[in-house]
Design an enzyme around this catalytic site. Structure first.
Site, mmCIF file in Angstrom:
data_model
loop_
_atom_site.group_PDB
_atom_site.id
_atom_site.type_symbol
_atom_site.label_atom_id
_atom_site.label_comp_id
_atom_site.label_asym_id
_atom_site.label_seq_id
_atom_site.Cartn_x
_atom_site.Cartn_y
_atom_site.Cartn_z
ATOM 1 N N GLU A 169 -61.197 21.096 6.420
ATOM 2 C CA GLU A 169 -61.465 21.602 5.072
ATOM 3 C C GLU A 169 -61.207 23.094 5.097
ATOM 4 O O GLU A 169 -61.720 23.800 5.966
ATOM 5 C CB GLU A 169 -62.939 21.395 4.727
ATOM 6 C CG GLU A 169 -63.250 20.174 3.917
ATOM 7 C CD GLU A 169 -64.729 20.147 3.555
ATOM 8 O OE1 GLU A 169 -65.339 21.211 3.344
ATOM 9 O OE2 GLU A 169 -65.284 19.044 3.505
ATOM 10 N N ASP A 203 -72.721 28.198 -2.764
ATOM 11 C CA ASP A 203 -72.671 28.544 -1.355
ATOM 12 C C ASP A 203 -73.770 29.491 -0.926
ATOM 13 O O ASP A 203 -74.173 30.384 -1.660
ATOM 14 C CB ASP A 203 -71.307 29.160 -1.004
ATOM 15 C CG ASP A 203 -70.229 28.087 -0.908
ATOM 16 O OD1 ASP A 203 -70.434 27.139 -0.131
ATOM 17 O OD2 ASP A 203 -69.225 28.180 -1.636
#
Lengths: 405, 274
Positions: free
Chosen positions: B49, B60
């Site tokens: 990824e 995040d």
């Protein structure tokens, strides 16, 4: 006006939360069930007389609504043209229009059984309003504020603390309002069970933009009635300042279908929209996706969000409510910008001419009024939304004027 | 068969869970990032990824936020991230590569152009955090029509009623977010995650990978027992950050230290079911 204008400008958002191509629900999956729940709860509450009655009672007895509509004689004379009226939302409890929306959202949070309220704040006005209403209802309140803003808005930080709120200085990103909103969203993703996110402007994912506008529309509805009483007709021009755009949406929305009313939104031009330092997303930005909605944003060629700049911390945001983006494209509302220097001059003028210390945010709107009023006829009427008082800004203004307090 | 499908099929024949690593594209700069990504398959990474850096990553945690900031400072752009994958593909035509990030840089690039460029670069799938099923017309539908997998996040707040909607246009694999919260924040427990994975697998034939909050080899092993894939991001990104000096070029040990962390996690994942 746009040749393909809709029958009404007041029907949005649609069921997908869109105003034309703007708005929407661009959030992480964790939040999706929460905003759907919020949408359902709001749709239910708005139908109920008891919800509206409780809100109106608090607006009247706790906030001090309706706010007066004031004819400003010396400003009018100074400009030498249109009659200038001020909608005095700076007289509200906590000193700005922000509390109109906060009361609505907190009443909704209570209905939904939420016990912890989070909010983002830039200048601190929305934070203070949220901390105030949380104190009134005995709810836990956490306010996210960019570390830079914590430093430059100390009086409001202390106010929030007095009201029992916890202030979290945000150091991620560039430590301003945009980053505070990111951090509030991160909190919400983490505390999904008990937490209600009280957004301070007409941005964020659907249903926030429409919901916040509805709560703020009390400004426009009152003004409409008051203006008919004072002048026997509607105003010729409405002017309001725009950061995220909640005070402007609140004033504009009830007038959108009154075709004869010219409507002007004033963005913060900072050091000039041709420089890198401004906050005029509609004038200097282009459509993008941030904080849950598609709207005009200040961004670079790669789609990275740029930092906004304005002397007024409340306008210091690189985006704008999606409904404003739509109204711009529909050409129903005109959007202009005013620089820091022009706003400062208007600030001083208002103090000296009317004995009203305006916040730096509506000083932008006033600066534009001083540009257009002289060219209007003396029997024309101009209405400005005085959305906040300037007590919070005296340190910033003193510094800008080179004065020591 | 797509590279992603091939990889999951091969691993399931070996009764292994896939080890999926996340690194931010261009962190700390393009060249160092490309070298690191090239070394990942040999270290045991089954699916790569690659993060597309964004200034406002609302899902995040601090580690990945900082990685994005480093990458942007290092000059990374969406175009360079596409170039990064194209460069990787020259030497490796088998390891699936999934891009993960936020919608604005893609929208800004132009959706049609992005899909064409992603295909040309050899990208297999997309994870776009802020595009829930309600916004499928934006990117998911055209991306899938072009043969890119659109990998959806399912979360603890995705209840039984909502799950079918989340799975509807999902392809490649399902990414189960094991905690309510941001990347790298908390530690999920194996039993709860196992139940959630089983509930998803009742409704889909797609493999289910688990991420957000998996950071040690022990946790990776625990998750590998109950899921088809284990995603580790923040722990790897933190290992990188530890090897980076605050300013200036990365330390020489940067890649070695990061790869050593990756190997430990990959090995734990592969041995979990033995």
């Amino acid at each position: 006006m746009n040749a393909h204008a809709p029958n009404s400008f007041r029907t949005g958002p649609d069921e997908k939360g869109r105003f034309g191509s703007f708005g929407g629900r661009f959030v992480a999956e964790t939040l999706m069930p929460l905003i759907l729940e919020l949408e359902a709860a709001y749709n239910e509450a708005r139908q109920e007389r008891s919800f509206k009655a409780e809100m109106e009672n608090l607006w009247r007895n706790y906030v001090g609504r309706p706010s007066p509509l004031y004819f400003a004689p010396r400003l009018t004379e100074h400009c030498g043209g249109a009659k200038i009226y001020l909608k005095r939302d700076e007289l509200n409890h906590t000193g700005a229009h922000k509390i109109n929306n906060v009361l609505g959202q907190i009443l909704l949070a209570k209905r939904m059984g939420k016990t912890r309220i989070i909010a983002e704040t830039g200048a601190g006005q929305h934070g203070v309003a949220t901390a105030t209403v949380c104190a009134k209802f005995g709810l836990k309140c956490v306010v996210y504020m960019g570390a830079t803003d914590v430093e430059r808005q100390k009086p409001n930080v202390f106010r929030m603390k007095l009201l029992g709120a916890e202030i979290v200085p945000v150091t991620s990103g560039r430590s301003t309002l945009k980053d505070a909103m990111n951090e509030a969203l991160r909190d919400w993703v983490t505390n999904v069970e008990d937490t209600f996110y009280c957004i301070g402007t007409v941005a964020g994912p659907h249903p926030y933009p429409g919901m916040v506008r509805d709560f703020q529309s009390v400004i426009g509805w009152e003004a409409k009635g008051q203006m008919k009483h004072a002048e026997g007709r509607l105003p010729d021009v409405l002017v309001a300042c725009i950061g995220g755009g909640s005070n402007a949406m609140g004033l504009f929305h009830p007038f959108l279908d009154d075709a004869d009313v010219r409507i002007i939104g004033v963005e913060a031009g900072g050091k000039g929209v041709d420089t890198e330092e401004h906050a005029a997303s509609l004038t200097g930005g282009r459509p993008g996706v941030l904080h849950g909605n598609r709207t005009y944003l200040l961004q670079d060629e790669d789609g990275q969000i740029k930092e906004a700049h304005s002397i007024s911390a409340g306008l210091d945001y690189p985006g704008i409510g999606p409904e404003h983006s739509w109204l711009k494209e529909q050409e129903r509302v005109e959007y202009v910008s005013v620089t820091d220097d022009e706003a400062l001059k208007a600030f001083t003028l208002c103090c000296e001419m009317e004995g009203i210390i305006p916040a730096l945010e509506p000083s932008h709107a006033l600066a534009h009024v001083t540009k257009i009023a002289p060219d209007m006829d003396k029997d024309q009427v101009l209405l400005l939304n005085m959305c906040g008082r300037g007590d919070k800004d005296i340190f910033t203004v003193a510094e800008a004027l080179g004065t020591e307090i | 068969m797509s590279r992603i499908e091939k990889r999951f099929t091969a691993l399931s024949e070996k009764n292994q869970s896939a080890f999926i690593s996340f690194v931010m594209g261009g962190d700390p700069n393009y060249d160092a990032s490309l070298d690191l990504i090239k070394a990942l398959p040999k270290a045991g990474v089954d699916i790569i990824e690659i993060g597309m850096p964004f200034t406002d990553p609302m899902a995040d945690g601090p580690a990945i936020q900082l990685a994005g900031t480093r990458a942007i400072k290092g000059g990374q752009t969406l175009k360079k991230t596409l170039d990064l994958v194209a460069a990787f593909r020259k030497a490796d035509d088998e390891t699936p590569v999934v891009l993960m990030g936020y919608y604005n840089p893609i929208f800004n690039h132009g959706v049609e152009a992005f899909i064409a460029d992603a295909k040309a670069s050899g990208i297999d799938g997309l994870i776009v955090v802020d595009l829930p099923p309600e916004e499928d017309d934006e990117l998911c539908v055209p991306a899938r029509a072009a043969g890119l997998d659109f990998i959806r996040l399912a979360t603890p707040t995705t209840d039984e009623k909502r799950l079918p909607k989340v799975l509807e246009n999902n392809s490649g694999f399902v990414y189960y977010v094991s905690i309510t919260g941001i990347t790298g924040a908390a530690t999920p427990d194996g039993e709860t995650v196992g139940k959630a994975v089983a509930a998803i697998k009742e409704k889909t034939d797609l493999p289910v990978a688990v991420g957000f909050g998996v950071s040690t080899p022990d946790q990776a092993a625990e998750i590998a027992k109950v899921a088809d894939g284990v995603v580790v991001g923040s722990a790897i990104v933190r290992a990188m950050a530890d090897a980076l000096t605050v300013a200036g070029p990365p330390k020489k040990s940067f890649q070695k230290d990061t790869i050593s962390t990756v190997k430990k996690l990959a090995n734990a994942t592969k041995r979990a079911r033995k």
